[in-house]
Motif scaffolding. Structure first.
Motif, short mmCIF file in Angstrom:
data_model
loop_
_atom_site.label_atom_id
_atom_site.label_comp_id
_atom_site.label_asym_id
_atom_site.label_seq_id
_atom_site.Cartn_x
_atom_site.Cartn_y
_atom_site.Cartn_z
N LYS A 55 3.24 2.18 -0.62
CA LYS A 55 3.59 0.75 -0.69
C LYS A 55 2.85 -0.04 0.38
O LYS A 55 2.39 -1.17 0.12
CB LYS A 55 5.10 0.60 -0.52
N ASN A 56 2.70 0.53 1.57
CA ASN A 56 1.95 -0.16 2.62
C ASN A 56 0.49 -0.35 2.21
O ASN A 56 -0.11 -1.41 2.46
CB ASN A 56 2.03 0.62 3.93
N ALA A 57 -0.08 0.69 1.58
CA ALA A 57 -1.45 0.58 1.14
C ALA A 57 -1.60 -0.46 0.03
O ALA A 57 -2.58 -1.22 0.01
CB ALA A 57 -1.95 1.95 0.65
N ASP A 58 -0.61 -0.52 -0.86
CA ASP A 58 -0.68 -1.47 -1.97
C ASP A 58 -0.55 -2.91 -1.48
O ASP A 58 -1.05 -3.84 -2.13
CB ASP A 58 0.43 -1.18 -2.99
N ASN A 59 0.13 -3.10 -0.34
CA ASN A 59 0.37 -4.45 0.18
C ASN A 59 -0.73 -4.97 1.08
O ASN A 59 -0.67 -6.10 1.57
CB ASN A 59 1.71 -4.49 0.92
N LYS A 60 -1.72 -4.12 1.36
CA LYS A 60 -2.81 -4.54 2.24
C LYS A 60 -3.72 -5.53 1.52
O LYS A 60 -3.95 -5.44 0.34
CB LYS A 60 -3.62 -3.32 2.71
#
Length: 299
Positions: free
Chosen positions: A294-299
């Motif tokens: 999720k963190n990677a998708d929100n970058k």
């Protein structure tokens, strides 16, 4: 040996194949609970393997009837499970499951581990890394295997990364000037064809078998015993509401029986490494991977 099989070949088949929706495991149950009087519907992409035949026979000996639903791709078994058309599936590692849960806001849950299958580098008519400098290596381009493939090349000393300890590096993270090889991302199903053309390629085990490539002919493979391998532990998966189902727990136990393990060893030609981790540890790994995704998708 009598084996029940339902074939589902694509996304449309999830909805249209009558056998998937006709089974009663969810039809009469409340809140998606598994009907203890119906066969357990289990999805996989590997039902043709000997281990699955032995697994089904052992389950039957324990009073558990399986309805094995075979899929020809990796995308639909989770949809089928999430939609209640399967009770459990066994085809994926934790990183693949994390990507699905993060992207679909699903609650699919690991309830038992099976193995880690090393990801390996193959080069036709070569038995070592000698002479590979300057080559372009084909790597799978899917989100769950591309980063692992790059890390295989890093462990082999063939590429250098711009950052250290990257769990999921992309080709843009490779320091090309400091690396011995370049990479060419390709569809995973095409990696064996690239190998056949005489070029080095990292190939998933599923495609090795289909192409008739001996998994023991690799020139380098990653180490399943390292912590970096945790995302690639293959798991039994069900819906969160059914994570304590006794029959599913029994299936996990049966998978680790001597008979199934011996058959699995023959299937993989000795390359798979058995893993028996408790469900709570698997969930902890999954939660961490979902958060990272999720963190990677929100970058």
């Amino acid at each position: 040996m009598s084996i029940r099989r339902t074939i589902a070949a694509g996304t449309a088949a999830i909805i249209s194949v009558g056998a998937l929706t006709a089974c009663g495991a969810y039809d009469d149950a409340q809140d998606g609970a598994i009907d203890e009087n119906a066969p357990i519907r289990i999805g996989t992409t590997d039902s043709q393997k000997e281990a699955w035949q032995v697994f089904e026979d052992k389950a039957k000996e324990e009073g558990i009837e399986l309805d094995i639903v075979d899929f020809s791709d990796y995308n639909t078994p989770n949809d089928a499970l999430d939609q209640g058309q399967l009770d459990v599936n066994l085809f994926q590692h934790l990183k693949f499951l994390a990507a699905y849960n993060a992207g679909s806001d699903a609650d699919l849950t690991p309830v038992g581990s099976t193995e880690v299958i090393p990801l390996a580098l193959f080069w036709k008519d070569h038995d070592s890394l000698d002479g590979i400098e300057g080559q372009s290596v084909a790597i799978p381009n899917d989100s769950t295997n591309q980063g692992r493939a790059i890390n295989v090349l890093k462990q082999a000393g063939l590429v250098e990364l711009k950052g250290e300890s990257l769990l999921d590096p992309a080709p843009s993270d490779i320091d090309t000037a400091a690396s011995k090889v370049s990479v060419t991302p390709v569809d995973a199903a095409q990696s064996s064809a690239v190998y056949g053309e005489g070029k080095p390629a990292i190939i998933n085990n599923s495609f090795l078998e289909r192409a008739g490539i001996d998994p023991n002919s690799s020139i380098y493979a990653d180490d399943p015993s390292k912590p970096e391998a945790e995302p690639y532990i293959n798991v039994f998966v069900t819906k969160a509401a059914n994570k304590d189902d006794e029959r599913i727990a029994k299936l996990v136990e049966i998978w680790h029986s001597d008979e199934v393990q011996a058959a699995n060893d023959r299937d993989s030609k000795g390359t798979s490494v058995s893993v028996d981790r408790p469900a709570d540890e698997l969930q902890e790994i999954l939660d961490r991977l979902v958060e990272d995704q999720k963190n990677a998708d929100n970058k």
